[in-house]
Design a protein around this motif. Structure first.
Motif, PDB file in Angstrom:
ATOM      1  N   MET A 202       3.880 -75.804  24.737  1.00 37.21           N
ATOM      2  CA  MET A 202       2.576 -76.106  24.142  1.00 37.21           C
ATOM      3  C   MET A 202       1.449 -75.239  24.683  1.00 37.21           C
ATOM      4  N   GLU A 203       1.619 -74.713  25.907  1.00 33.98           N
ATOM      5  CA  GLU A 203       0.575 -73.855  26.466  1.00 33.98           C
ATOM      6  C   GLU A 203       0.408 -72.571  25.644  1.00 33.98           C
ATOM      7  N   ARG A 204       1.416 -72.228  24.835  1.00 33.03           N
ATOM      8  CA  ARG A 204       1.341 -71.031  23.990  1.00 33.03           C
ATOM      9  C   ARG A 204       0.598 -71.293  22.672  1.00 33.03           C
ATOM     10  N   TYR A 205       0.301 -72.549  22.388  1.00 31.06           N
ATOM     11  CA  TYR A 205      -0.305 -72.898  21.106  1.00 31.06           C
ATOM     12  C   TYR A 205      -1.753 -73.386  21.213  1.00 31.06           C
ATOM     13  N   HIS A 206      -2.125 -73.945  22.388  1.00 33.95           N
ATOM     14  CA  HIS A 206      -3.477 -74.504  22.491  1.00 33.95           C
ATOM     15  C   HIS A 206      -3.853 -74.652  23.962  1.00 33.95           C
TER      16      HIS A 206
ATOM     17  N   ALA B 207      -3.207 -81.280  22.794  1.00 35.74           N
ATOM     18  CA  ALA B 207      -3.857 -80.664  21.638  1.00 35.74           C
ATOM     19  C   ALA B 207      -3.882 -81.652  20.472  1.00 35.74           C
ATOM     20  N   PRO B 208      -4.747 -81.439  19.469  1.00 36.85           N
ATOM     21  CA  PRO B 208      -4.762 -82.317  18.293  1.00 36.85           C
ATOM     22  C   PRO B 208      -3.401 -82.382  17.603  1.00 36.85           C
ATOM     23  N   ARG B 209      -3.179 -83.458  16.871  1.00 29.84           N
ATOM     24  CA  ARG B 209      -1.864 -83.747  16.302  1.00 29.84           C
ATOM     25  C   ARG B 209      -1.332 -82.644  15.393  1.00 29.84           C
ATOM     26  N   ASP B 210      -2.201 -82.079  14.544  1.00 33.52           N
ATOM     27  CA  ASP B 210      -1.702 -81.074  13.602  1.00 33.52           C
ATOM     28  C   ASP B 210      -1.132 -79.874  14.345  1.00 33.52           C
ATOM     29  N   ILE B 211      -1.782 -79.494  15.426  1.00 36.15           N
ATOM     30  CA  ILE B 211      -1.329 -78.335  16.198  1.00 36.15           C
ATOM     31  C   ILE B 211      -0.014 -78.643  16.906  1.00 36.15           C
ATOM     32  N   VAL B 212       0.091 -79.834  17.491  1.00 34.72           N
ATOM     33  CA  VAL B 212       1.326 -80.222  18.184  1.00 34.72           C
ATOM     34  C   VAL B 212       2.484 -80.323  17.197  1.00 34.72           C
TER      35      VAL B 212
END
Length: 530
Positions: A269-273, A279-284
């Motif tokens: 997840m550190e690569r996405y946000h 992070a917010p649900r849509d991103i996760v």
């Protein structure tokens, strides 16, 4: 035929809280599809987001909501949501909701944190908040002699009549009594639509079997304006199991420190946000979906070991027990999780007072599009929205009650046909329902494309034509009514998705990978003509 002052369709937090207050001004009838404890509210684990702490503020909660909403939130609606929130929580507490207390300061509520929130502000009842809220509201409702609750009733369509100047007025609804097997007309001066969401449109969902989008479909057919149906929230962490209703692993688990990992143990997840697992649900959800498609894995892990076994059992007793019942000890094993359809951010358009564009038809809860969620809902804002806007709808309803009298109704006007609960083509209904849900999952899921959406539109159109032919030529049954609504909502989701030629929040189209504020910084509005 039944007549009442207020007709409430749905028995979640919006419908029940409205009924509890409306009964002080007139008679109330509540119709609900199954037993009164079945609704999306009942399955809500996380809690209710509301500013409670001196280190928090309305401004921070508003900013978190706007940030999560991808530029499409209605600022005025968000301000109402956040500023009315603490009073809504206080009312629930006064009605007997047993919110969890802080151990060190028992005079305060224990506050949790979830994805997208910059502060701890989630008021909860352990990890069964929804169930506890409904328990309290139903107990309180039983004390009200002028409230009648009709269980095992499924609304078929709203009853409308011309209201002058080209307007339409809602005067009630038709419903099937599943136990008695007949169709009833419920005539009302004011109708509140609080029928919840539409998760059953998708193959994998955290929603109960009754969440078939009935309210959205009925309102649309009656001429109500509908918006933002493309924004379907997929909860990032549903338990990976082959079950009709996916068991939700609350976002609060990550809020307490759980970490998402690939099957090989790597974090991602550190690569996405910058907020990582918070992070917010849509991103996760998109991150998990991408990792699964890239690796070919069927799920990812949610590692709860950073929380600690004792705190897991104390903080999440229901999740712990439910997983143990499935042979999984989350105090010592990671949880296999996948995204699952969870919440619709769009719905029937209302203003901040609960009004739709149909006179005397109000709406509150997940069935609505108030503008507070924009392109993506902030965690635990859903129960908050339901209680806040149900209360505002009540004020509108009381004003309407003073202006609108009961029409003189001829019961013969409202004969809706016959009900047949046994002699119908069950294979057609079950097969078509599953094909629609599979089509939506495969083609209108987390990642979309023009080709997939066009294919989905073709299939849903064909299914809808068959369903409508059966609906018009056969005696009615509840399963056919639900199937018709699922098909209608599926069509609305696809239609809105095709109109939004960009990627924003919960709507991601690989043919339009970027956000386009110049053309699409607005809601997607659809309305039935003629």
């Amino acid at each position: 035929m039944f007549q009442t002052d207020f007709l409430v369709i749905g028995s979640g937090i919006a419908g029940l809280s409205f009924a509890l207050k409306a009964c002080a001004f007139g008679d109330v009838i509540v119709i609900t599809k199954k037993e009164n404890y079945e609704s999306n509210t009942n399955y809500a684990q996380g809690g209710i987001a509301a500013v409670q702490d001196e280190n928090d503020s309305f401004e921070l909660h508003i900013n978190d909501t706007l940030e999560c909403g991808g530029g499409l939130c209605d600022l005025k609606a968000v301000e109402v949501l956040v500023k009315d929130g603490p009073q809504g929580v206080k009312e629930l507490h006064n009605w007997g909701v047993r919110f969890t207390r802080d151990k060190e300061h028992p005079e305060r509520f224990s506050l949790g944190r979830e994805g997208g929130h910059s502060r701890r502000r989630i008021v909860r009842a352990d990890d069964l908040t929804g169930r506890e809220v409904e328990r309290a509201l139903l107990e309180e409702l039983k004390k009200k002699p002028n409230v009648m609750v009709f269980e095992n009733h499924i609304a078929i369509d709203l009853i409308t009549k011309p209201a002058g100047s080209g307007q339409t007025r809602c005067v009630g609804a038709f419903a099937i009594d599943r136990q008695a097997g007949g169709i009833k007309a419920y005539i009302s001066r004011v109708t509140l639509l609080a029928s919840g969401g539409c998760g059953q449109v998708y193959l994998h969902t955290t929603n109960p079997a009754i969440a078939t989008g009935d309210g959205i479909a009925m309102a649309y057919r009656a001429g109500a304006r509908v918006a933002n149906m493309e924004f379907i929230q997929f909860h990032p962490t549903a338990l990976y199991r082959n079950e009709e209703r996916a068991f939700l692993i609350s976002e609060a688990v990550r809020g307490e420190g759980a970490i998402l990992r690939r099957i090989n143990g790597e974090t991602f997840m550190e690569r996405y946000h910058t907020m990582g697992c918070l992070a917010p649900r849509d991103i996760v959800a998109r991150a998990i979906d991408h990792e699964m498609k890239t690796s070919g894995d069927k799920h990812v892990w949610l590692d709860c070991s950073p929380i600690g076994a004792e705190k897991i059992r104390e903080r999440f007793p229901n999740i712990t027990a439910e997983c143990l019942a499935r042979g999984l000890d989350i105090t010592s094993e990671p949880i296999p999780v996948v995204p699952s359809a969870h919440y619709v951010c769009g719905g029937v358009i209302t203003d901040i007072e609960g009004r739709t564009n149909i006179e005397a038809l109000l709406a509150a809860g997940e069935v609505t599009c108030t503008g507070v969620h924009g392109a993506n809902r902030l965690a635990s804002n859903s129960l908050l929205e339901a209680v806040v806007f149900a209360n505002r709808a009540l004020k509108t309803a009381v004003e309407l009650l003073e202006k609108l009298s009961h029409d003189e109704i001829d019961p013969r006007q409202y004969q809706y046909g016959k009900v047949c609960s046994t002699d119908y083509d069950g294979v057609f209904i079950s097969h078509t329902r599953e094909m629609i849900r599979l089509t939506m999952w495969d083609y209108v899921g987390i990642m979309r494309s023009n080709k997939r959406l066009a294919e989905a539109r073709k299939w849903i159109k064909a299914f809808s034509e068959e369903i409508e032919a059966s609906y018009l030529s056969s005696p009615l049954n509840p399963e056919l009514v639900e199937l018709r609504n699922i098909a209608q909502v599926a069509e609305l989701i696809i239609r809105c998705a095709l109109l939004r030629k960009e990627s924003r929040g919960l709507h991601q189209n690989s043919d339009y990978p970027n956000r386009n504020d110049k053309k699409f910084l607005r809601p997607t509005v659809v309305e039935r003509k003629n």
